[in-house]
Enzyme design. Structure first.
Site, PDB file in Angstrom:
ATOM      1  N   ARG A  59       0.881  -1.178   0.000  1.00 33.25           N
ATOM      2  CA  ARG A  59       0.000   0.000   0.000  1.00 33.25           C
ATOM      3  C   ARG A  59       0.909   1.215   0.000  1.00 33.25           C
ATOM      4  O   ARG A  59       1.712   1.410   0.919  1.00 33.25           O
ATOM      5  CB  ARG A  59      -0.908   0.000   1.231  1.00 33.25           C
ATOM      6  CG  ARG A  59      -1.563   1.346   1.469  1.00 33.25           C
ATOM      7  CD  ARG A  59      -2.666   1.319   2.488  1.00 33.25           C
ATOM      8  NE  ARG A  59      -3.848   0.657   1.961  1.00 33.25           N
ATOM      9  CZ  ARG A  59      -5.059   0.767   2.490  1.00 33.25           C
ATOM     10  NH1 ARG A  59      -5.257   1.506   3.562  1.00 33.25           N
ATOM     11  NH2 ARG A  59      -6.086   0.132   1.958  1.00 33.25           N
ATOM     12  N   HIS A  66      -7.539   0.857  -6.291  1.00 31.45           N
ATOM     13  CA  HIS A  66      -7.732  -0.007  -5.118  1.00 31.45           C
ATOM     14  C   HIS A  66      -8.395  -1.306  -5.603  1.00 31.45           C
ATOM     15  O   HIS A  66      -9.561  -1.577  -5.310  1.00 31.45           O
ATOM     16  CB  HIS A  66      -8.615   0.733  -4.098  1.00 31.45           C
ATOM     17  CG  HIS A  66      -8.525   0.187  -2.712  1.00 31.45           C
ATOM     18  ND1 HIS A  66      -7.749  -0.917  -2.385  1.00 31.45           N
ATOM     19  CD2 HIS A  66      -9.122   0.591  -1.550  1.00 31.45           C
ATOM     20  CE1 HIS A  66      -7.876  -1.144  -1.078  1.00 31.45           C
ATOM     21  NE2 HIS A  66      -8.703  -0.264  -0.561  1.00 31.45           N
ATOM     22  N   GLN A 117     -10.149  -3.891  -3.141  1.00 28.56           N
ATOM     23  CA  GLN A 117     -11.416  -3.395  -2.618  1.00 28.56           C
ATOM     24  C   GLN A 117     -12.535  -3.593  -3.644  1.00 28.56           C
ATOM     25  O   GLN A 117     -13.633  -4.029  -3.304  1.00 28.56           O
ATOM     26  CB  GLN A 117     -11.290  -1.900  -2.274  1.00 28.56           C
ATOM     27  CG  GLN A 117     -12.571  -1.290  -1.754  1.00 28.56           C
ATOM     28  CD  GLN A 117     -12.961  -1.825  -0.387  1.00 28.56           C
ATOM     29  OE1 GLN A 117     -12.187  -1.751   0.557  1.00 28.56           O
ATOM     30  NE2 GLN A 117     -14.162  -2.375  -0.268  1.00 28.56           N
ATOM     31  N   ASP A 177     -17.150   7.571  -1.594  1.00 31.49           N
ATOM     32  CA  ASP A 177     -15.892   7.450  -0.832  1.00 31.49           C
ATOM     33  C   ASP A 177     -15.555   8.850  -0.310  1.00 31.49           C
ATOM     34  O   ASP A 177     -16.159   9.853  -0.738  1.00 31.49           O
ATOM     35  CB  ASP A 177     -14.778   6.894  -1.752  1.00 31.49           C
ATOM     36  CG  ASP A 177     -13.479   6.590  -1.015  1.00 31.49           C
ATOM     37  OD1 ASP A 177     -13.506   6.451   0.221  1.00 31.49           O
ATOM     38  OD2 ASP A 177     -12.429   6.497  -1.681  1.00 31.49           O
ATOM     39  N   CYS A 222     -16.183   1.795   0.816  1.00 31.38           N
ATOM     40  CA  CYS A 222     -14.997   0.996   1.166  1.00 31.38           C
ATOM     41  C   CYS A 222     -14.585   1.169   2.618  1.00 31.38           C
ATOM     42  O   CYS A 222     -13.887   0.324   3.163  1.00 31.38           O
ATOM     43  CB  CYS A 222     -13.847   1.339   0.222  1.00 31.38           C
ATOM     44  SG  CYS A 222     -13.233   3.023   0.400  1.00 31.38           S
ATOM     45  N   ARG A 270     -13.589  -8.467   1.693  1.00 30.87           N
ATOM     46  CA  ARG A 270     -12.160  -8.219   1.448  1.00 30.87           C
ATOM     47  C   ARG A 270     -11.365  -9.481   1.765  1.00 30.87           C
ATOM     48  O   ARG A 270     -10.463  -9.864   1.026  1.00 30.87           O
ATOM     49  CB  ARG A 270     -11.640  -7.069   2.340  1.00 30.87           C
ATOM     50  CG  ARG A 270     -12.156  -5.675   2.000  1.00 30.87           C
ATOM     51  CD  ARG A 270     -11.605  -5.169   0.685  1.00 30.87           C
ATOM     52  NE  ARG A 270     -10.153  -5.114   0.640  1.00 30.87           N
ATOM     53  CZ  ARG A 270      -9.402  -4.135   1.143  1.00 30.87           C
ATOM     54  NH1 ARG A 270      -9.960  -3.099   1.722  1.00 30.87           N
ATOM     55  NH2 ARG A 270      -8.082  -4.162   1.037  1.00 30.87           N
TER      56      ARG A 270
HETATM   57  N1  NVA Z   1      -9.886   6.885  -1.252  1.00 34.36           N
HETATM   58  C1  NVA Z   1      -9.498   6.441   0.069  1.00 34.36           C
HETATM   59  C2  NVA Z   1      -9.751   4.984   0.232  1.00 34.36           C
HETATM   60  C3  NVA Z   1      -9.394   4.435   1.586  1.00 34.36           C
HETATM   61  C4  NVA Z   1      -9.596   2.949   1.698  1.00 34.36           C
HETATM   62  C5  NVA Z   1      -8.036   6.771   0.299  1.00 34.36           C
HETATM   63  O1  NVA Z   1      -7.232   6.552  -0.617  1.00 34.36           O
HETATM   64  O2  NVA Z   1      -7.694   7.249   1.371  1.00 34.36           O
HETATM   65  N1   CP Z   2     -11.110   0.023   2.663  1.00 33.20           N
HETATM   66  C1   CP Z   2      -9.840  -0.082   3.068  1.00 33.20           C
HETATM   67  O1   CP Z   2      -8.922  -0.309   2.289  1.00 33.20           O
HETATM   68  O2   CP Z   2      -9.685   0.063   4.408  1.00 33.20           O
HETATM   69  P1   CP Z   2      -8.304   0.293   5.177  1.00 33.20           P
HETATM   70  O3   CP Z   2      -7.774   1.631   4.774  1.00 33.20           O
HETATM   71  O4   CP Z   2      -8.706   0.247   6.639  1.00 33.20           O
HETATM   72  O5   CP Z   2      -7.355  -0.795   4.831  1.00 33.20           O
END
Ligand code: NVA
Ligand code: CP
Length: 309
Positions: free
Chosen positions: A103, A130, A133, A221, A262, A290
């Protein structure tokens, strides 16, 4: 299937459906106590350069349930945080582990990691996409609606990593995709370019009401993603009061329209508490999925004995 899962753009419709079918099997096996330790003795390195709850816990738990082991590497505490080149990290981890989940911020970093790693690399979120997800989202939609083909998925909000993956995943699976976002917050040009090939099955507009009409699945989101904390106030001005999934918007959708988020969710911003709670079962099923979807991805990419061994 390719060696890695870097973005849904790299997958065929058949690849996606194969992952979803395998994820359904994983869920069934877990719920019915059927052994599925297909990654016995294998190790997944998990690199996190951003925060996480779901991704970390679902990958680590999933790996354990598959008979393997997952180890957490924080970007800051590992040598990555001190500038060790990703090309070298890739080659080192390939000597110890059987897969890498990462990540991070730039998609390029994940692509480079995969290029230099001899083991599978799985994208656990970048600024661009993502994919894990959205595999879980598609699994959840198919579970509840019994199909994907022909359904309309609407995304309200920032044209961010979630929007990018949802557009690609939905269109590849035969769904229609509609996105409403403010000017200046469009999905990635590469995704819009891909969507062009789907003609009227894809629409991008500024008006959430237009996008919400006859939706079967409503998704939203956060307005400011991880790494955009400094833009929070500016973004609030562009999104507030308009780009929100609320009861008025839900009334325009098809009866029985699902809601997906998500998580984490910001109640009162991109979604009202009322809509969130009315659809909490769907949203938490999505979070649960997930685990199953990622176990499927890991089994397919890292396993050599098939998913029923
Ligand atoms: N769009 C959000 C998704 C988090 C799971 C981010 O990138 O922070
Ligand atoms: N939706 C998701 O990826 O959650 P986290 O940021 O908690 O991993």
């Amino acid at each position: 299937m390719k060696k890695d899962l870097l973005k849904l753009l790299d997958l065929s419709k058949e690849d996606i459906l194969h992952i979803l079918d395998t994820a359904d099997q994983m869920k069934y096996s877990l719920k019915h106590g059927i052994p599925h330790r297909v990654l016995e003795g294998k190790t997944l390195a998990m690199i996190f350069e951003k925060n996480s709850t779901r991704t970390r816990v679902s990958f680590e738990t999933g790996m354990y349930q598959l008979g393997g082991h997952a180890l957490f590497l924080s970007g800051k505490e590992s040598q990555i945080g001190r500038g060790e080149p990703i090309e070298d990290t890739a080659r080192v981890l390939s000597r110890y582990c059987d897969g890498i989940m990462i990540r991070t911020y730039a998609q390029d970093e994940v692509e480079t990691l995969a290029k230099y790693a001899s083991i599978p690399v799985i994208n656990g979120l970048t600024d661009f996409c993502h994919p894990c997800q959205v595999l879980a989202d598609l699994m959840t939609v198919r579970e509840k609606m019994t199909r994907l083909e022909g359904l309309k998925l609407t995304f309200i909000g920032d044209g961010n990593n979630m929007a990018n993956s949802l557009i690609v995943g939905a269109l590849k699976c035969g769904m229609k995709a509609a996105v409403a976002c403010p000017e200046g917050y469009d999905p990635d040009p590469a995704v819009l370019d891909f969507a062009k090939g789907f003609g009227r099955d894809f629409t991008l507009c500024r008006d959430p009401k237009e996008a919400a009409a006859n939706a079967d699945v409503m998704v939203t989101d956060v307005w400011a993603s991880m790494g955009q904390e400094e833009e929070k106030a500016k973004r609030e001005k562009s999104f507030a009061g308009i780009y929100q999934v609320n009861e008025d918007l839900m009334r325009l959708a098809h009866e029985g329209c699902m809601v997906q988020h998500c998580l984490p969710a910001h109640r009162g911003e991109e979604i009202t508490a009322q809509v969130f709670e009315a659809h909490a079962d769907e949203i938490f099923e999505e979070a649960e999925n997930r685990l199953h979807a990622q176990k499927a991805v890991m089994a397919l990419l890292m396993g050599n004995a098939g998913v029923n061994a």
